[in-house]
Design a protein around this motif. Sequence first.
Motif, short mmCIF file in Angstrom:
data_model
loop_
_atom_site.label_atom_id
_atom_site.label_comp_id
_atom_site.label_asym_id
_atom_site.label_seq_id
_atom_site.Cartn_x
_atom_site.Cartn_y
_atom_site.Cartn_z
N ALA A 58 60.91 -100.00 -21.13
CA ALA A 58 60.34 -99.39 -19.93
C ALA A 58 58.84 -99.60 -19.82
O ALA A 58 58.28 -99.55 -18.72
CB ALA A 58 60.66 -97.89 -19.92
N GLU A 59 58.17 -99.83 -20.94
CA GLU A 59 56.72 -100.00 -20.94
C GLU A 59 56.29 -101.46 -20.84
O GLU A 59 55.09 -101.75 -20.80
CB GLU A 59 56.14 -99.38 -22.22
CG GLU A 59 56.39 -97.88 -22.34
CD GLU A 59 55.72 -97.27 -23.55
OE1 GLU A 59 55.03 -98.01 -24.28
OE2 GLU A 59 55.88 -96.06 -23.76
N ALA A 60 57.24 -102.39 -20.78
CA ALA A 60 56.90 -103.81 -20.75
C ALA A 60 56.60 -104.27 -19.32
O ALA A 60 57.15 -103.72 -18.36
CB ALA A 60 58.04 -104.64 -21.32
N PRO A 61 55.75 -105.28 -19.16
CA PRO A 61 55.48 -105.83 -17.82
C PRO A 61 56.75 -106.35 -17.16
O PRO A 61 56.92 -106.24 -15.95
CB PRO A 61 54.49 -106.97 -18.10
CG PRO A 61 53.88 -106.66 -19.42
CD PRO A 61 54.94 -105.95 -20.20
N SER A 62 57.64 -106.95 -17.96
CA SER A 62 58.94 -107.40 -17.47
C SER A 62 59.85 -107.57 -18.67
O SER A 62 59.40 -107.63 -19.81
CB SER A 62 58.82 -108.72 -16.69
OG SER A 62 58.41 -109.77 -17.55
#
Length: 439
Positions: A58-62
């Motif tokens: 959920a915290e990743a750019p994609s």
Amino acid sequence: MTRHVFIIGLDDLHLAEARSIRGAEDIVFHGLIPYHDIVHPPAYAIEALLATARAEMAEAPSVDAIIGHWDFPTTSLLPILRRQRGLPGPTLESVLLCENKYWSRLAHAASVPECTPPFALVDPAAPDAAERLPLAPPFWLKPTVAFSSYLGFRIETAEQYRDAIAQIRDNIGLFAEPFAQVAAHAQHPDALPREGSGDACIAEGIIGGELCTLEGYVLDGDVQVYGVLDSLRGSNNVSFLSYQLPSHLPGEVQARMADAAARVLRHIGLDDTPFNIEFFWDRESDRVWLLEINPRISKSHCTLFRLVMGASHHEVAVDVAFKRRPDFPRRDGPFPMAGKFMPRTYGDAVVLRVPGPDDIAAVTGDFPEMVLHMHISEGMRLSDLPAQDSYSFEIADLFIGAADEASLHGKFHTIMDRLDFRFSEVVPTNYGRARADTG
């Protein structure tokens, strides 16, 4: 364009191997679920692992791909997490048909009966389980869900069978309980057999010969094999000594194995994934036997492909996850041949000495391609190692390259002598002398 690829249970060794692939400069590799939570934890809490993975992504750019190279539960978590993210990959049901040894044998018998040994389902919890031999000895007895030969026993007498059943009853829950939790996520449970879940065992007739592994992938239903490796066993004919690339088996035998692999994978419905499949070739009878299917790349082979082909087969896993046809293999590596060796002892002892940084640096100076991953530390007892087979203790993984097989094995023995592992008593090994002195 930068892409973000998540790898379950990523450690430093496999991060380095993943970065060897072509196009790695445009990929950010992220670990997904901490290594120690997915590899040999005291227990597998499936819902907690899934929650951890979702929170990390959920915290990743994609999230452009999710891959893995570990055994259960990694292989079973992948389709759940990909489905939730709308990413391509095999169905959970097809993965479970590979994961469960009994369910997998049912598929083998239906699609490649000529490669399938006799087998039978065993309920270790049944009151009379220990009194009724499921097959005529000798045979193997294993949990339907496990890896690294955990709780696997060669049965030759009724007494051995009773002892094995007792040990399995006490320990089968390690994989049976999380397997049930994973199976609850199946969208089409009717596609799975009704009998033989993770709390059962399988008895299998003894098969043997020269063992090898086919590494390949399925993409849009097309099955491709890109590498064949030999698996050599030690003096007990059970515990592995080494995995070696490339295989020495005749090309015609390899082709027959590839044909059988394609038939069984299509029967199972496995698609859009790398795989590795283990086969025996009985040279005397010219018979090919299918051992097992793993819906992933083999972690044990990553460094071997880099040493021979110039890149880890993480490249295949990434390409297939991107729905891109791999350009693999290539002969771009520095060695004609490579091996993963598994130094083992065949007896229990306390570890008195392991090689330190200076020892390893000195050996690496002479063998710069060497990769060493130790499983033991000073002061521990070998029997405290997790997930071992029933007959030996694997103390390390050692990856090396050479010009040919004789040079490869000679290098293994030289390196092990120089690394100088020592134990509280002399124990048999698969690499030569095991020193018991402290001087």
